[in-house]
Structure formats: C-alpha cells, structure tokens
Scaffold this motif. Structure first.
Motif, PDB file in Angstrom:
ATOM      1  N   LEU A 127       0.856  -1.143   0.037  1.00 16.53           N
ATOM      2  CA  LEU A 127      -0.026   0.015   0.051  1.00 16.53           C
ATOM      3  C   LEU A 127       0.891   1.088   0.090  1.00 16.53           C
ATOM      4  N   MET A 128       0.326   2.184  -0.771  1.00 18.80           N
ATOM      5  CA  MET A 128       1.157   3.426  -1.012  1.00 18.80           C
ATOM      6  C   MET A 128       0.429   4.621  -0.467  1.00 18.80           C
ATOM      7  N   TRP A 129       0.812   5.476   0.361  1.00 20.34           N
ATOM      8  CA  TRP A 129       0.021   6.706   1.027  1.00 20.34           C
ATOM      9  C   TRP A 129       0.035   7.720  -0.288  1.00 20.34           C
ATOM     10  N   TYR A 130      -1.234   8.201  -0.494  1.00 19.28           N
ATOM     11  CA  TYR A 130      -1.414   9.310  -1.437  1.00 19.28           C
ATOM     12  C   TYR A 130      -2.084  10.316  -0.802  1.00 19.28           C
ATOM     13  N   HIS A 131      -1.802  11.724  -0.910  1.00 18.55           N
ATOM     14  CA  HIS A 131      -2.350  12.925  -0.644  1.00 18.55           C
ATOM     15  C   HIS A 131      -2.198  13.966  -1.500  1.00 18.55           C
ATOM     16  N   PRO A 132      -3.324  14.586  -2.115  1.00 18.56           N
ATOM     17  CA  PRO A 132      -3.238  15.447  -3.031  1.00 18.56           C
ATOM     18  C   PRO A 132      -2.416  16.745  -2.878  1.00 18.56           C
ATOM     19  N   ALA A 133      -2.063  16.968  -1.433  1.00 15.70           N
ATOM     20  CA  ALA A 133      -1.276  18.040  -1.142  1.00 15.70           C
ATOM     21  C   ALA A 133      -0.098  17.686  -0.584  1.00 15.70           C
ATOM     22  N   ASN A 134       0.197  16.298  -0.643  1.00 19.13           N
ATOM     23  CA  ASN A 134       1.443  15.574  -0.359  1.00 19.13           C
ATOM     24  C   ASN A 134       1.662  15.803   1.097  1.00 19.13           C
ATOM     25  N   ALA A 135       0.761  15.812   2.111  1.00 18.07           N
ATOM     26  CA  ALA A 135       0.802  15.753   3.364  1.00 18.07           C
ATOM     27  C   ALA A 135       1.072  14.377   3.966  1.00 18.07           C
ATOM     28  N   ALA A 136       1.650  14.309   5.093  1.00 14.65           N
ATOM     29  CA  ALA A 136       2.206  12.942   5.532  1.00 14.65           C
ATOM     30  C   ALA A 136       0.832  12.045   5.978  1.00 14.65           C
ATOM     31  N   PRO A 137       1.062  10.811   6.073  1.00 17.99           N
ATOM     32  CA  PRO A 137      -0.307   9.801   6.581  1.00 17.99           C
ATOM     33  C   PRO A 137      -0.857  10.475   8.062  1.00 17.99           C
ATOM     34  N   ASP A 138      -1.908  10.519   7.981  1.00 19.38           N
ATOM     35  CA  ASP A 138      -2.593  10.840   9.269  1.00 19.38           C
ATOM     36  C   ASP A 138      -3.513   9.850   9.663  1.00 19.38           C
ATOM     37  N   PHE A 139      -3.347   8.530   9.088  1.00 15.08           N
ATOM     38  CA  PHE A 139      -3.993   7.415   9.779  1.00 15.08           C
ATOM     39  C   PHE A 139      -3.183   6.012   9.110  1.00 15.08           C
ATOM     40  N   GLY A 309     -31.517   2.896   2.518  1.00 14.58           N
ATOM     41  CA  GLY A 309     -30.310   2.665   3.176  1.00 14.58           C
ATOM     42  C   GLY A 309     -29.370   3.676   3.834  1.00 14.58           C
ATOM     43  N   PRO A 310     -28.512   3.524   4.576  1.00 13.39           N
ATOM     44  CA  PRO A 310     -27.677   4.680   5.073  1.00 13.39           C
ATOM     45  C   PRO A 310     -26.540   5.414   4.180  1.00 13.39           C
ATOM     46  N   ILE A 311     -26.992   5.588   3.027  1.00  9.32           N
ATOM     47  CA  ILE A 311     -26.329   6.130   2.008  1.00  9.32           C
ATOM     48  C   ILE A 311     -25.831   7.584   2.491  1.00  9.32           C
ATOM     49  N   TYR A 312     -26.473   8.525   3.102  1.00 11.10           N
ATOM     50  CA  TYR A 312     -26.028   9.685   3.660  1.00 11.10           C
ATOM     51  C   TYR A 312     -25.002   9.545   4.706  1.00 11.10           C
ATOM     52  N   GLN A 313     -25.325   8.528   5.689  1.00 13.86           N
ATOM     53  CA  GLN A 313     -24.303   8.380   6.758  1.00 13.86           C
ATOM     54  C   GLN A 313     -22.982   8.084   5.999  1.00 13.86           C
ATOM     55  N   TYR A 314     -22.957   7.131   5.135  1.00 20.15           N
ATOM     56  CA  TYR A 314     -21.468   6.722   4.590  1.00 20.15           C
ATOM     57  C   TYR A 314     -20.836   7.903   3.756  1.00 20.15           C
ATOM     58  N   ARG A 315     -21.767   8.620   3.138  1.00 18.85           N
ATOM     59  CA  ARG A 315     -21.198  10.096   2.404  1.00 18.85           C
ATOM     60  C   ARG A 315     -20.478  11.061   3.692  1.00 18.85           C
ATOM     61  N   GLU A 316     -21.226  11.042   4.585  1.00 19.47           N
ATOM     62  CA  GLU A 316     -20.766  11.913   5.810  1.00 19.47           C
ATOM     63  C   GLU A 316     -19.332  11.406   6.128  1.00 19.47           C
ATOM     64  N   TYR A 317     -19.126  10.147   6.292  1.00 14.29           N
ATOM     65  CA  TYR A 317     -17.947   9.611   6.811  1.00 14.29           C
ATOM     66  C   TYR A 317     -16.866   9.496   5.455  1.00 14.29           C
ATOM     67  N   ALA A 318     -17.393   9.503   4.370  1.00 12.50           N
ATOM     68  CA  ALA A 318     -16.350   9.344   3.131  1.00 12.50           C
ATOM     69  C   ALA A 318     -15.798  10.785   2.878  1.00 12.50           C
ATOM     70  N   ASN A 319     -16.825  11.675   3.292  1.00 13.60           N
ATOM     71  CA  ASN A 319     -16.181  13.118   2.699  1.00 13.60           C
ATOM     72  C   ASN A 319     -14.753  13.519   3.463  1.00 13.60           C
ATOM     73  N   GLN A 320     -14.596  13.001   4.555  1.00 17.60           N
ATOM     74  CA  GLN A 320     -13.331  13.359   5.233  1.00 17.60           C
ATOM     75  C   GLN A 320     -12.188  13.091   4.611  1.00 17.60           C
ATOM     76  N   TYR A 321     -12.242  12.053   3.554  1.00 18.62           N
ATOM     77  CA  TYR A 321     -11.185  11.821   2.755  1.00 18.62           C
ATOM     78  C   TYR A 321     -10.768  12.845   1.420  1.00 18.62           C
ATOM     79  N   TYR A 322     -11.898  13.304   0.921  1.00 21.73           N
ATOM     80  CA  TYR A 322     -11.640  14.082  -0.082  1.00 21.73           C
ATOM     81  C   TYR A 322     -11.242  15.768   0.297  1.00 21.73           C
ATOM     82  N   VAL A 323      -9.917  15.836   0.025  1.00 23.48           N
ATOM     83  CA  VAL A 323      -9.185  17.157   0.263  1.00 23.48           C
ATOM     84  C   VAL A 323      -9.728  18.126  -0.636  1.00 23.48           C
TER      85      VAL A 323
END
Length: 323
Positions: A127-139, A309-323
């Motif tokens: 696994l390779m870490w990717y961040h669009p702003a080249n920030a270090a891994p945060d998890f 189903g809990p689509i909006y709950q998943y979206r709330e979770y997923a949004n934190q990974y889109y920088v």
C-alpha cells in the motif's frame, strides 16, 4: 454487453479528485530486492521494490537528474541502490538520496533525492500513501486480525477495471435496496452498527440465517479510509475473508482487486467446497453491479426514500477523505 459508452468522468462527478488514503500498488509476492516493478496508478508512474532490509517501498519512477524512467532499459537495483539506466546515477533505495555519480567523483548527497512514498505491506498487499497536497499519513491502514490467527489459504483472486465514479463504489454497499432489486436477495441487509475507527469505518451486519445462501454467524467489514475493504464472513466451522483494494489508474478508471482467503479446513477438497461457491457468488454480483455502476453519474443530492439504506451516513464518513 451494453452498447452505450461511459461519458468522460468530468461530466459524471462534481470534481476530479483522488481521496487521500492508502492505495494498493502491488501484491507483496510480486516484488523483490533485486527487481524494480514499474506500475502506473493515480496518474503517476511509480516503481515498487524491496530495500536491503526487506521492506517494501514505492518511489516515483523518474530519475531527478534528467527524467529517465528508472525501470526502463537496464535500470535496476543492486545492493540496495537504484541504478538509473541513463547516466548510472545511484540512489539509496531506503532513504532516496544520491549515493554515486560515477563520472563526477562527488560524495553522497542528501540534497539530491528520489521521491519516496510512505509504504506499508499488509495482508499480502503493498500500500502506498497518497495525499493531493503531499501531506504525511494521518492514519494507518487496517490490518486483519483474523488473518493473523489460525491458518488461511489464499483461495483465489479476481480483478476488474471499472469506469464507475470512484465515490460510488463503496457507497454501493450502503444502498441496501439494490441488494434485493438488482441482485435478487430475499431480504435487504440490515446494518447493526457503523462505527468510525482509527483506520476508517467498522460495520457490523445483522445476520438472518434464513436469508443467506450460507449459514452465517457474523459478517463484519473494516474500511481503510475509502480505498480498501476487509470483509470477514464466519459460520459454524468455516470462515472466509475478502481483502479488497480499489486503486485509480487515471481520472477515468480504477482497478478493483478481490482476494478470497478461506480458513484452512485441512484439505484442498474441503477448502474448495467453501471457496468455490463464495468466489463465484462474489464475481457474479460484482459484475452485475458494474453493468450499472460503470455508466452511472454521481449525484451530490440524490432523491432518496426511506428504504434506500444509510447512504447519507456513508457519505458523511467518506467526505473526510476528499481534501
């Protein structure tokens, strides 16, 4: 086969963006300390190899000197040093810095360096870490506790190239209505709990034995951000573990790879009895999904109803990974 063609992603998603996270770029058994493996993911050219200490490492494929692809021609790794095929500059595979310029007679230089990417080797994946702003891994990525226990057999693996909007792939698992309407299940799955954890999302499913092809006791899922998924199915005397990675190739396509592990039952025949129907069912349902997902558009404000189903709950979770 559908006669329609997917239109470009810029017309199907609100923005072209890769989420931050840990992406699979190779299988662990594909890399070694004496070979540079060239790969292309996330609109990047990369090399994957092992350092002298045996650790997996991912680096940019282009030499910082004059841009040669390090795995082209006779580019290689020797005694832990990556040798450029163009001018034979050498780069330390572990730290990235220049260790030799054969025609210049200068000492090692830590000011000249390859771009190395944070790398983890987990559950048979690199696994390779990717961040669009080249920030270090945060998890950190999820490590399967189940695969560290008992004895498991890698029964089979399958991969697909998909043109599904990346945001919609794992969201599809929370669209419980389609499990009945598209896949023909007798009942919609029920999510007992969704819990944010350090690696991402933990999901525990409520099991209805009468609605399942296999007699199950539990189904749990661990998401590594929005880039990988581990699904553990357990029944009386058997267990299967799906290790799933999804890595964009470019703005239009990504690779989904599924690895099925079967808890070893002591013989090839017994493992086949469990593994074969599981992988066939999984393959059938994934390909059913892609017949729709490969052409769909991501709707930021879908018109949902109570049974979706809990689509909006998943979206709330997923949004934190889109920088």
């Amino acid at each position: 086969m559908s006669s329609i063609q997917p239109i470009p992603m810029k017309f199907r998603v609100p923005e072209i963006a890769f989420p931050k996270g840990w992406y699979c770029v190779a299988e662990a058994d594909e890399i070694s300390a004496d070979t540079l493996k060239p790969v292309s993911y996330l609109n990047q050219q990369l090399i994957v190899y092992r350092t002298q200490s045996g650790a997996a490492q991912v680096a940019d494929a282009y030499c910082p000197h004059l841009g040669a692809h390090l795995a082209s021609h006779d580019g290689c790794i020797e005694n832990g040093a990556i040798v450029c095929p163009f001018h034979k500059w050498k780069w330390d595979g572990e730290q990235g810095h220049c260790v030799d310029i054969p025609y210049a007679g200068i000492p090692q230089s830590r000011s000249l360096s390859l771009t190395l990417h944070p790398t983890r080797e987990i559950d048979g994946m690199v696994l390779m870490w990717y961040h669009p702003a080249n920030a270090a891994p945060d998890f950190e990525p999820y490590v399967s506790s189940a695969l560290q226990q008992h004895k498991w057999v890698l029964f089979d693996s399958i991969e697909w190239v998909s043109t599904c909007p990346y945001r919609d792939l794992y969201e599809n698992l929370f669209d419980t209505a389609h499990i009945v309407q598209l896949h023909g299940a007798s009942k919609m799955p029920v999510l007992r709990s969704m819990e944010q954890r350090a690696h991402g999302l933990y999901v525990d499913y409520e099991i209805d034995p009468s609605a399942e092809q296999f007699s199950m006791k539990s189904l749990t899922a661990h998401f590594t951000g929005v880039t990988a998924l581990n699904q553990l199915f357990e029944g009386e005397g058997w267990a299967t573990n799906f290790v799933i990675s999804t890595t964009p190739l470019d703005n239009e396509r990504f690779i989904e790879k599924v690895r099925l592990y079967v808890r070893d039952l002591g013989s090839k025949e017994m493992n086949e009895m469990i593994g074969k129907p599981w992988i066939e069912r999984f393959k059938f349902e994934v390909e059913q999904d892609f017949k729709v997902l490969n052409y769909k558009k991501h709707l930021p404000q879908p018109k949902l109803c109570g049974g979706d189903g809990p689509i909006y709950q998943y979206r709330e979770y997923a949004n934190q990974y889109y920088v």
